[in-house]
Design a protein around this motif. Structure first.
Motif, PDB file in Angstrom:
ATOM      1  N   ARG A 146       0.856  -1.192   0.000  1.00  0.00           N
ATOM      2  CA  ARG A 146       0.000   0.000   0.000  1.00  0.00           C
ATOM      3  C   ARG A 146       0.888   1.236   0.000  1.00  0.00           C
ATOM      4  O   ARG A 146       1.961   1.242   0.603  1.00  0.00           O
ATOM      5  CB  ARG A 146      -0.894   0.016   1.242  1.00  0.00           C
ATOM      6  CG  ARG A 146      -1.944  -1.082   1.202  1.00  0.00           C
ATOM      7  CD  ARG A 146      -2.885  -1.005   2.396  1.00  0.00           C
ATOM      8  NE  ARG A 146      -3.656   0.226   2.327  1.00  0.00           N
ATOM      9  CZ  ARG A 146      -3.973   0.950   3.404  1.00  0.00           C
ATOM     10  NH1 ARG A 146      -3.613   0.580   4.599  1.00  0.00           N
ATOM     11  NH2 ARG A 146      -4.683   2.055   3.278  1.00  0.00           N
ATOM     12  N   THR A 157      -7.551   0.439  -3.604  1.00  0.00           N
ATOM     13  CA  THR A 157      -7.405   0.150  -2.169  1.00  0.00           C
ATOM     14  C   THR A 157      -5.935   0.120  -1.753  1.00  0.00           C
ATOM     15  O   THR A 157      -5.634   0.170  -0.566  1.00  0.00           O
ATOM     16  CB  THR A 157      -8.084  -1.181  -1.782  1.00  0.00           C
ATOM     17  OG1 THR A 157      -7.436  -2.265  -2.460  1.00  0.00           O
ATOM     18  CG2 THR A 157      -9.570  -1.157  -2.123  1.00  0.00           C
ATOM     19  N   ARG A 158      -5.029   0.073  -2.723  1.00  0.00           N
ATOM     20  CA  ARG A 158      -3.589   0.098  -2.429  1.00  0.00           C
ATOM     21  C   ARG A 158      -3.051   1.520  -2.333  1.00  0.00           C
ATOM     22  O   ARG A 158      -1.910   1.720  -1.929  1.00  0.00           O
ATOM     23  CB  ARG A 158      -2.810  -0.630  -3.532  1.00  0.00           C
ATOM     24  CG  ARG A 158      -3.100  -2.101  -3.632  1.00  0.00           C
ATOM     25  CD  ARG A 158      -2.335  -2.734  -4.791  1.00  0.00           C
ATOM     26  NE  ARG A 158      -0.911  -2.448  -4.705  1.00  0.00           N
ATOM     27  CZ  ARG A 158      -0.118  -2.338  -5.766  1.00  0.00           C
ATOM     28  NH1 ARG A 158      -0.592  -2.479  -6.989  1.00  0.00           N
ATOM     29  NH2 ARG A 158       1.175  -2.080  -5.612  1.00  0.00           N
ATOM     30  N   ASP A 182       3.481  -0.011   4.126  1.00  0.00           N
ATOM     31  CA  ASP A 182       3.286  -1.397   4.562  1.00  0.00           C
ATOM     32  C   ASP A 182       3.498  -1.609   6.046  1.00  0.00           C
ATOM     33  O   ASP A 182       2.911  -2.511   6.642  1.00  0.00           O
ATOM     34  CB  ASP A 182       4.215  -2.347   3.785  1.00  0.00           C
ATOM     35  CG  ASP A 182       3.667  -2.680   2.410  1.00  0.00           C
ATOM     36  OD1 ASP A 182       2.486  -2.393   2.144  1.00  0.00           O
ATOM     37  OD2 ASP A 182       4.439  -3.228   1.601  1.00  0.00           O
TER      38      ASP A 182
END
Length: 131
Positions: free
Chosen positions: A57, A96-97, A128
């Protein structure tokens, strides 16, 4: 363990997350991408599509040099969202990332020379370590 992470959360100073700065061109004082800006995002999309980053992410942080009465926070929020929209729409990067966030003009790379173009950038931060 992981630290909590919220959509509108600025990365605190002192936290060292993998990050890179990109020069992504927009029409002056707006959130409208130029052709050069779109080209820069093509390179970012290629990196984000790398299988090693498939589950990562990223915060897409936008920074802007204050110009007259322009609201830097509004401009940067819109620019960050446009970057996410462009990556999702044209390159299929999962939204969503990507967490868009406008930083306004408060996090300058060159505080001594606020008008330095290095201050107007898109910052891509791997979050992350946050959940």
């Amino acid at each position: 363990g992981k630290l909590p992470f919220f959509a509108n959360q600025q990365i605190p100073p002192g936290f060292d997350f993998p990050a890179l700065d990109l020069t992504v061109e927009f029409d002056s004082g707006t959130h409208i991408l130029t052709a050069n800006g779109m080209t820069a995002l093509r390179s970012l999309a290629a990196a984000l599509s790398n299988p090693r980053l498939a589950n990562s992410r990223f915060q897409i942080g936008s920074h802007f040099v204050q110009q007259g009465g322009t609201n830097a926070l509004t401009i940067t929020s819109r620019r960050a969202s446009v970057v996410v929209d462009h990556l999702a729409t044209f390159y299929g990067i999962d939204r969503t990332r990507l967490v868009p966030l406008g930083y306004g003009s408060g996090k300058l790379r060159d505080a001594a020379v606020p008008a330095n173009p290095i201050n107007e950038r898109i910052e891509v931060i791997n979050v992350d370590k946050l959940q």
